[in-house]
Design a protein around this motif. Structure first.
Motif, PDB file in Angstrom:
ATOM      1  N   GLU A  39       5.512   1.360  11.966  1.00 34.44           N
ATOM      2  CA  GLU A  39       4.248   0.648  11.742  1.00 34.44           C
ATOM      3  C   GLU A  39       3.253   1.526  10.968  1.00 34.44           C
ATOM      4  OE1 GLU A  39       3.197  -2.311  11.993  1.00 34.44           O
ATOM      5  OE2 GLU A  39       1.025  -2.094  11.958  1.00 34.44           O
ATOM      6  N   VAL A  40       3.218   2.821  11.306  1.00 35.47           N
ATOM      7  CA  VAL A  40       2.318   3.732  10.585  1.00 35.47           C
ATOM      8  C   VAL A  40       2.775   3.860   9.130  1.00 35.47           C
ATOM      9  CG1 VAL A  40       1.513   6.126  10.400  1.00 35.47           C
ATOM     10  CG2 VAL A  40       1.611   5.001  12.655  1.00 35.47           C
ATOM     11  N   LEU A  41       4.073   4.091   8.925  1.00 38.71           N
ATOM     12  CA  LEU A  41       4.582   4.233   7.546  1.00 38.71           C
ATOM     13  C   LEU A  41       4.388   2.929   6.775  1.00 38.71           C
ATOM     14  CD1 LEU A  41       7.863   6.301   8.064  1.00 38.71           C
ATOM     15  CD2 LEU A  41       5.579   7.130   7.448  1.00 38.71           C
ATOM     16  N   ARG A  42       4.562   1.797   7.455  1.00 37.34           N
ATOM     17  CA  ARG A  42       4.358   0.495   6.808  1.00 37.34           C
ATOM     18  C   ARG A  42       2.931   0.381   6.254  1.00 37.34           C
ATOM     19  NH1 ARG A  42       2.007  -3.986   7.104  1.00 37.34           N
ATOM     20  NH2 ARG A  42       0.999  -3.540   9.096  1.00 37.34           N
ATOM     21  N   ARG A  43       1.959   0.801   7.066  1.00 36.36           N
ATOM     22  CA  ARG A  43       0.566   0.706   6.622  1.00 36.36           C
ATOM     23  C   ARG A  43       0.285   1.638   5.449  1.00 36.36           C
ATOM     24  NH1 ARG A  43      -3.467  -0.826  11.432  1.00 36.36           N
ATOM     25  NH2 ARG A  43      -2.125  -2.229  12.594  1.00 36.36           N
ATOM     26  N   VAL A  44       0.890   2.826   5.485  1.00 33.18           N
ATOM     27  CA  VAL A  44       0.699   3.787   4.391  1.00 33.18           C
ATOM     28  C   VAL A  44       1.270   3.215   3.089  1.00 33.18           C
ATOM     29  CG1 VAL A  44       1.403   6.073   3.534  1.00 33.18           C
ATOM     30  CG2 VAL A  44       0.676   5.795   5.917  1.00 33.18           C
ATOM     31  N   GLU A  45       2.467   2.653   3.184  1.00 30.44           N
ATOM     32  CA  GLU A  45       3.091   2.090   1.980  1.00 30.44           C
ATOM     33  C   GLU A  45       2.384   0.817   1.531  1.00 30.44           C
ATOM     34  OE1 GLU A  45       7.357   2.000   3.223  1.00 30.44           O
ATOM     35  OE2 GLU A  45       7.581   3.345   1.507  1.00 30.44           O
ATOM     36  N   ALA A  46       1.975  -0.009   2.484  1.00 36.86           N
ATOM     37  CA  ALA A  46       1.295  -1.261   2.125  1.00 36.86           C
ATOM     38  C   ALA A  46      -0.020  -0.990   1.401  1.00 36.86           C
ATOM     39  CB  ALA A  46       1.054  -2.096   3.383  1.00 36.86           C
ATOM     40  N   LYS A  47      -0.657   0.117   1.751  1.00 34.31           N
ATOM     41  CA  LYS A  47      -1.907   0.500   1.087  1.00 34.31           C
ATOM     42  C   LYS A  47      -1.643   0.926  -0.355  1.00 34.31           C
ATOM     43  CE  LYS A  47      -6.344   2.059   1.294  1.00 34.31           C
ATOM     44  NZ  LYS A  47      -7.519   1.206   1.585  1.00 34.31           N
ATOM     45  N   GLY A  48      -0.410   1.332  -0.635  1.00 33.91           N
ATOM     46  CA  GLY A  48      -0.051   1.696  -2.001  1.00 33.91           C
ATOM     47  C   GLY A  48       0.226   3.170  -2.211  1.00 33.91           C
ATOM     48  N   VAL A  60       4.574  13.418   4.209  1.00 36.13           N
ATOM     49  CA  VAL A  60       3.626  13.727   3.144  1.00 36.13           C
ATOM     50  C   VAL A  60       3.489  12.470   2.302  1.00 36.13           C
ATOM     51  CG1 VAL A  60       3.150  15.141   1.104  1.00 36.13           C
ATOM     52  CG2 VAL A  60       4.206  16.176   3.134  1.00 36.13           C
ATOM     53  N   ALA A  61       2.237  12.039   2.094  1.00 27.18           N
ATOM     54  CA  ALA A  61       1.978  10.870   1.253  1.00 27.18           C
ATOM     55  C   ALA A  61       1.148  11.305   0.056  1.00 27.18           C
ATOM     56  CB  ALA A  61       1.246   9.792   2.035  1.00 27.18           C
ATOM     57  N   GLU A  62       1.347  10.575  -1.037  1.00 31.27           N
ATOM     58  CA  GLU A  62       0.701  10.940  -2.299  1.00 31.27           C
ATOM     59  C   GLU A  62      -0.005   9.733  -2.887  1.00 31.27           C
ATOM     60  OE1 GLU A  62       2.581  13.749  -5.367  1.00 31.27           O
ATOM     61  OE2 GLU A  62       3.098  11.751  -6.092  1.00 31.27           O
ATOM     62  N   GLY A  63      -1.135   9.991  -3.525  1.00 27.26           N
ATOM     63  CA  GLY A  63      -1.842   8.918  -4.215  1.00 27.26           C
ATOM     64  C   GLY A  63      -3.270   9.321  -4.538  1.00 27.26           C
ATOM     65  N   GLU A  64      -3.922   8.456  -5.267  1.00 27.88           N
ATOM     66  CA  GLU A  64      -5.323   8.660  -5.630  1.00 27.88           C
ATOM     67  C   GLU A  64      -6.180   8.707  -4.358  1.00 27.88           C
ATOM     68  OE1 GLU A  64      -5.873   8.927  -8.867  1.00 27.88           O
ATOM     69  OE2 GLU A  64      -8.050   9.018  -8.858  1.00 27.88           O
ATOM     70  N   ARG A  65      -6.839   9.811  -4.093  1.00 23.94           N
ATOM     71  CA  ARG A  65      -7.739   9.988  -2.940  1.00 23.94           C
ATOM     72  C   ARG A  65      -7.068   9.664  -1.606  1.00 23.94           C
ATOM     73  NH1 ARG A  65     -12.967   6.715  -4.227  1.00 23.94           N
ATOM     74  NH2 ARG A  65     -13.790   7.787  -2.413  1.00 23.94           N
ATOM     75  N   VAL A  66      -5.771  10.036  -1.507  1.00 23.48           N
ATOM     76  CA  VAL A  66      -5.020   9.680  -0.293  1.00 23.48           C
ATOM     77  C   VAL A  66      -5.541  10.404   0.959  1.00 23.48           C
ATOM     78  CG1 VAL A  66      -3.214  11.423  -0.668  1.00 23.48           C
ATOM     79  CG2 VAL A  66      -2.686   9.364   0.647  1.00 23.48           C
ATOM     80  N   ILE A  67      -6.149  11.571   0.786  1.00 19.64           N
ATOM     81  CA  ILE A  67      -6.632  12.312   1.962  1.00 19.64           C
ATOM     82  C   ILE A  67      -7.699  11.483   2.675  1.00 19.64           C
ATOM     83  CG2 ILE A  67      -7.827  14.397   2.726  1.00 19.64           C
ATOM     84  CD1 ILE A  67      -6.504  15.826   0.264  1.00 19.64           C
ATOM     85  N   GLU A  68      -8.701  11.081   1.906  1.00 20.64           N
ATOM     86  CA  GLU A  68      -9.774  10.227   2.406  1.00 20.64           C
ATOM     87  C   GLU A  68      -9.216   8.853   2.828  1.00 20.64           C
ATOM     88  OE1 GLU A  68     -13.963   8.948   0.252  1.00 20.64           O
ATOM     89  OE2 GLU A  68     -12.419   9.942  -0.916  1.00 20.64           O
ATOM     90  N   GLY A  69      -8.301   8.343   2.033  1.00 22.79           N
ATOM     91  CA  GLY A  69      -7.737   7.015   2.279  1.00 22.79           C
ATOM     92  C   GLY A  69      -6.962   6.937   3.580  1.00 22.79           C
ATOM     93  N   PHE A  70      -6.169   7.966   3.877  1.00 23.87           N
ATOM     94  CA  PHE A  70      -5.422   7.898   5.138  1.00 23.87           C
ATOM     95  C   PHE A  70      -6.345   8.107   6.336  1.00 23.87           C
ATOM     96  CE2 PHE A  70      -2.939   9.518   8.693  1.00 23.87           C
ATOM     97  CZ  PHE A  70      -2.135   8.403   8.903  1.00 23.87           C
ATOM     98  N   ARG A  71      -7.382   8.937   6.185  1.00 21.90           N
ATOM     99  CA  ARG A  71      -8.356   9.083   7.281  1.00 21.90           C
ATOM    100  C   ARG A  71      -9.021   7.735   7.559  1.00 21.90           C
ATOM    101  NH1 ARG A  71      -8.801  13.862  10.266  1.00 21.90           N
ATOM    102  NH2 ARG A  71     -11.048  13.576  10.411  1.00 21.90           N
ATOM    103  N   SER A  72      -9.255   6.983   6.494  1.00 25.78           N
ATOM    104  CA  SER A  72      -9.856   5.664   6.643  1.00 25.78           C
ATOM    105  C   SER A  72      -8.889   4.695   7.325  1.00 25.78           C
ATOM    106  CB  SER A  72     -10.277   5.182   5.255  1.00 25.78           C
ATOM    107  OG  SER A  72     -10.774   3.884   5.311  1.00 25.78           O
ATOM    108  N   LEU A  73      -7.615   4.727   6.936  1.00 27.30           N
ATOM    109  CA  LEU A  73      -6.600   3.896   7.607  1.00 27.30           C
ATOM    110  C   LEU A  73      -6.475   4.265   9.083  1.00 27.30           C
ATOM    111  CD1 LEU A  73      -3.426   3.784   5.281  1.00 27.30           C
ATOM    112  CD2 LEU A  73      -5.076   1.959   5.669  1.00 27.30           C
ATOM    113  N   SER A  74      -6.650   5.560   9.415  1.00 27.83           N
ATOM    114  CA  SER A  74      -6.466   6.032  10.797  1.00 27.83           C
ATOM    115  C   SER A  74      -7.585   5.577  11.713  1.00 27.83           C
ATOM    116  CB  SER A  74      -6.425   7.566  10.840  1.00 27.83           C
ATOM    117  OG  SER A  74      -5.341   8.043  10.111  1.00 27.83           O
TER     118      SER A  74
END
Ligand code: DAT
Ligand code: MG
Length: 139
Positions: free
Chosen positions: A21-30, A75-89
């Protein structure tokens, strides 16, 4: 700026079957997954990972909790992913984390000396580089 961040599904998340479910959300976000591995942490690794919390009242329970079962390290990669994953969390305290976030949707307060909140995400570029180096020295 394209960045990388360290994500951990903590032992509570793995035990409850929420890794996917966590990985799904990370991938769904792009975001792109660069590495994913089920691991058992060690006291040495956690002492480095959580060095900023050494001396706090929840430090020992935190390390004990993180050793209580396997963690899914990614490890996830993307534009502003550090901030983005904190926001998803969502916020650290799952009781008040916003609905729609991983912690807000999937966790609540437990009668434990340390907060169980399913995921870890790096909080800055410097932390991400340091933490990825600890968990995935080959990357
Ligand atoms: P975050 O994981 O949101 O970056 P943090 O780095 O401040 O939060 O703390 C690391 C973990 O320690 C956190 O995910 C849950 C636990 N924790 C933090 N503050 C706590 C507290 N006051 N009491 C119990 N556990 C706490
Ligand atoms: Mg933190």
């Amino acid at each position: 700026m394209t960045e990388r961040t360290l994500i951990l599904v903590k032992p509570d998340g793995v035990r409850r079957g929420l890794s996917g479910e966590v990985l799904r959300r990370v991938e769904a976000k792009g975001y792109a997954l660069v590495a994913v591995e089920l691991r058992t942490a060690t006291p040495e690794l956690l002492a480095e990972h959580y060095a900023e919390h050494l001396g706090k009242p929840f430090y020992d329970p935190l390390v004990e909790f993180m050793l209580s079962g396997p963690v899914l390290a990614a490890v996830a990669e993307g534009e502003r992913v550090i901030e983005g994953f904190r926001s998803l969390s969502g916020a650290t305290d799952p009781t008040t984390a916003a609905p729609g976030t991983i912690r807000g949707d999937l966790a609540r307060a437990w009668d434990a000396p340390v907060i169980h909140n399913i995921v870890h995400g790096s909080d800055s570029v410097a932390s991400a580089e340091r933490e990825i180096g600890l968990w995935f020295p080959g990357l």
